[in-house]
Motif scaffolding. Structure first.
Motif, PDB file in Angstrom:
ATOM      1  N   MET A   1     113.643  31.103  78.177  1.00  0.00           N
ATOM      2  CA  MET A   1     112.577  29.987  77.674  1.00  0.00           C
ATOM      3  C   MET A   1     111.184  30.724  78.098  1.00  0.00           C
ATOM      4  SD  MET A   1     113.639  26.254  78.968  1.00  0.00           S
ATOM      5  CE  MET A   1     115.429  25.630  78.475  1.00  0.00           C
ATOM      6  N   LYS A   2     111.018  31.836  77.409  1.00  0.00           N
ATOM      7  CA  LYS A   2     109.784  32.636  77.576  1.00  0.00           C
ATOM      8  C   LYS A   2     108.920  32.772  76.429  1.00  0.00           C
ATOM      9  CE  LYS A   2     110.893  33.908  81.860  1.00  0.00           C
ATOM     10  NZ  LYS A   2     110.198  33.190  82.895  1.00  0.00           N
ATOM     11  N   GLU A   3     109.070  31.636  75.716  1.00  0.00           N
ATOM     12  CA  GLU A   3     108.609  31.571  74.192  1.00  0.00           C
ATOM     13  C   GLU A   3     106.950  31.684  74.597  1.00  0.00           C
ATOM     14  OE1 GLU A   3     108.884  28.650  70.400  1.00  0.00           O
ATOM     15  OE2 GLU A   3     107.871  27.656  72.477  1.00  0.00           O
ATOM     16  N   THR A   4     106.131  32.677  73.813  1.00  0.00           N
ATOM     17  CA  THR A   4     104.615  32.792  74.067  1.00  0.00           C
ATOM     18  C   THR A   4     104.126  31.803  73.477  1.00  0.00           C
ATOM     19  OG1 THR A   4     104.374  33.905  71.992  1.00  0.00           O
ATOM     20  CG2 THR A   4     105.258  35.347  73.869  1.00  0.00           C
ATOM     21  N   ARG A   5     102.511  31.499  73.731  1.00  0.00           N
ATOM     22  CA  ARG A   5     101.739  30.538  73.223  1.00  0.00           C
ATOM     23  C   ARG A   5     101.774  30.525  71.876  1.00  0.00           C
ATOM     24  NH1 ARG A   5      96.203  31.402  75.866  1.00  0.00           N
ATOM     25  NH2 ARG A   5      97.459  32.590  77.457  1.00  0.00           N
ATOM     26  N   GLN A   7     104.188  31.826  69.809  1.00  0.00           N
ATOM     27  CA  GLN A   7     105.423  31.508  69.165  1.00  0.00           C
ATOM     28  C   GLN A   7     105.338  29.678  69.149  1.00  0.00           C
ATOM     29  OE1 GLN A   7     107.818  33.625  71.980  1.00  0.00           O
ATOM     30  NE2 GLN A   7     108.622  35.013  70.233  1.00  0.00           N
ATOM     31  N   MET A   8     104.979  29.128  70.328  1.00  0.00           N
ATOM     32  CA  MET A   8     104.867  27.755  70.392  1.00  0.00           C
ATOM     33  C   MET A   8     104.041  27.049  69.307  1.00  0.00           C
ATOM     34  SD  MET A   8     103.828  25.492  73.547  1.00  0.00           S
ATOM     35  CE  MET A   8     105.527  25.774  74.561  1.00  0.00           C
ATOM     36  N   LYS A   9     102.945  27.802  69.091  1.00  0.00           N
ATOM     37  CA  LYS A   9     101.940  27.516  68.158  1.00  0.00           C
ATOM     38  C   LYS A   9     102.604  27.429  66.606  1.00  0.00           C
ATOM     39  CE  LYS A   9      97.494  28.665  65.809  1.00  0.00           C
ATOM     40  NZ  LYS A   9      96.296  29.445  65.731  1.00  0.00           N
ATOM     41  N   ARG A  10     103.219  28.591  66.354  1.00  0.00           N
ATOM     42  CA  ARG A  10     104.110  28.660  64.903  1.00  0.00           C
ATOM     43  C   ARG A  10     105.219  27.633  64.658  1.00  0.00           C
ATOM     44  NH1 ARG A  10     103.681  34.292  65.910  1.00  0.00           N
ATOM     45  NH2 ARG A  10     105.948  34.327  66.454  1.00  0.00           N
ATOM     46  N   LEU A  11     105.943  27.199  66.103  1.00  0.00           N
ATOM     47  CA  LEU A  11     106.993  26.151  65.888  1.00  0.00           C
ATOM     48  C   LEU A  11     106.108  24.838  65.691  1.00  0.00           C
ATOM     49  CD1 LEU A  11     109.808  25.937  65.994  1.00  0.00           C
ATOM     50  CD2 LEU A  11     109.506  25.585  68.641  1.00  0.00           C
ATOM     51  N   LEU A  25      97.384  21.064  73.305  1.00  0.00           N
ATOM     52  CA  LEU A  25      98.530  21.169  73.954  1.00  0.00           C
ATOM     53  C   LEU A  25      98.424  22.919  74.331  1.00  0.00           C
ATOM     54  CD1 LEU A  25     101.424  19.384  71.801  1.00  0.00           C
ATOM     55  CD2 LEU A  25     100.656  19.305  74.374  1.00  0.00           C
ATOM     56  N   LEU A  26      97.933  23.657  73.686  1.00  0.00           N
ATOM     57  CA  LEU A  26      98.023  25.008  73.732  1.00  0.00           C
ATOM     58  C   LEU A  26      96.934  25.247  75.093  1.00  0.00           C
ATOM     59  CD1 LEU A  26      98.541  26.603  70.388  1.00  0.00           C
ATOM     60  CD2 LEU A  26     100.259  26.329  72.187  1.00  0.00           C
TER      61      LEU A  26
END
Length: 299
Positions: A1-5, A7-11, A25-26
């Motif tokens: 669970m090493k998703e970057t910021r 990557q989280m933003k794109r999701l 959130l970010l």
């Protein structure tokens, strides 16, 4: 669970979350990372997914996350949302391993947006205050299929029920549905969702009919009587009522209708929509609303 910021933003962007919510959130995540607290959130999410999202583990994880609010300096609902986002990363991996359609993953993930908007309406932050709801999504038993969400559940009636020449027994499998706060309940969208659910769960139903069930405030018979004519009332009328439940509160699901003002006295509740007016007037007259459990048959 090493998703970057990033990557989280794109999701988040993939499911069209509001830009303001994404930013909030970010920024909370950035604060946690800079204070060396982010790993705590990730580790909590790993514990949840190691238990396949089992409800007791998820509930405990949320309690622990919220208890860190003061120490971490981040709102508890933002902490909950960030921990849940970490879980969804692993959920996607499990979808891929099982060969489940990625579009169903994203439709299920959309629930994070609806819950975030509800949290903003009630608590003023783009977080999540009903994190326990995600157990079914995390253990791959609950899925977003079109306008609705579905899972297989036992029929909850206490005795046999005969409906449309079909006899349903206690414990029989039904396609249970949930209604995210995703906008209008147009008949064509509901029909599309029912068809999607029938196709998705077809291997569990060798017969020529499907039983759909729901437990919801929307099919409380007292509510159905006072609802204005429209899509919501048409949906409620589909169901053969099996059971109803009231509580000590006059309307436990009032936040779904009245938002942050839901705990006001009936005479002080907002009356901006036909639904609000109908319910507020009914409560002011001494009425009480709860929930109902019902089914319908599709052949």
């Amino acid at each position: 669970m090493k998703e970057t910021r990033e990557q989280m933003k794109r999701l988040m962007e993939k499911i069209q979350m509001p830009e303001e919510g994404i930013a909030q959130l970010l920024e909370a995540r950035k604060e946690l990372e800079e204070a060396d607290h982010w790993d705590v959130i990730v580790q909590t999410a790993e514990q949840v997914m190691a238990a396949d999202g089992e409800l007791s583990v998820l509930t405990q994880a949320l309690a622990e996350t919220e208890a860190r609010e003061e120490a971490l300096g981040v709102n508890r609902y933002l902490l909950d949302a960030l921990m849940l986002w970490c879980c969804w990363e692993e959920v996607k991996v499990r979808y891929e391993k099982k060969g489940l359609p990625v579009e169903i993953y994203y439709k299920s993930l959309e629930d994070m947006k609806w819950k975030m908007l509800e949290c903003y309406e009630i608590h003023g932050v783009y977080g999540n205050f009903v994190g326990h709801w995600y157990d079914g999504f995390f253990n791959l038993t609950r899925f977003g299929l079109g306008r609705l969400q579905f899972e297989l559940r036992p029929f909850e009636g206490k005795k046999d029920c005969e409906l449309d020449d079909v006899r349903i027994h206690p414990g029989d499998t039904v396609i249970n549905m949930h209604i995210p706060s995703a906008g209008p309940m147009k008949p064509e969208l509901l029909e599309d969702a029912f068809a999607r659910a029938e196709a998705f769960f077809k291997e569990y139903f060798p017969k020529d009919y499907r039983v759909f069930g729901v437990e919801s405030w929307l099919i409380d018979p007292d509510l159905v009587q006072i609802l204005p004519e429209g899509n919501m009332k048409a949906y409620a009328r589909r169901f053969h009522l099996i059971d109803t439940e009231k509580s000590d509160e006059i309307f436990p699901d009032g936040w779904r209708v009245f938002g942050a003002e839901w705990k006001k006295k009936p005479e002080e509740l907002p009356r901006k929509t036909g639904l609000q007016r109908a319910i507020a007037d009914y409560l002011q007259q001494g009425g009480r609303l709860g929930s109902g459990y019902g089914i319908f048959i599709r052949k």
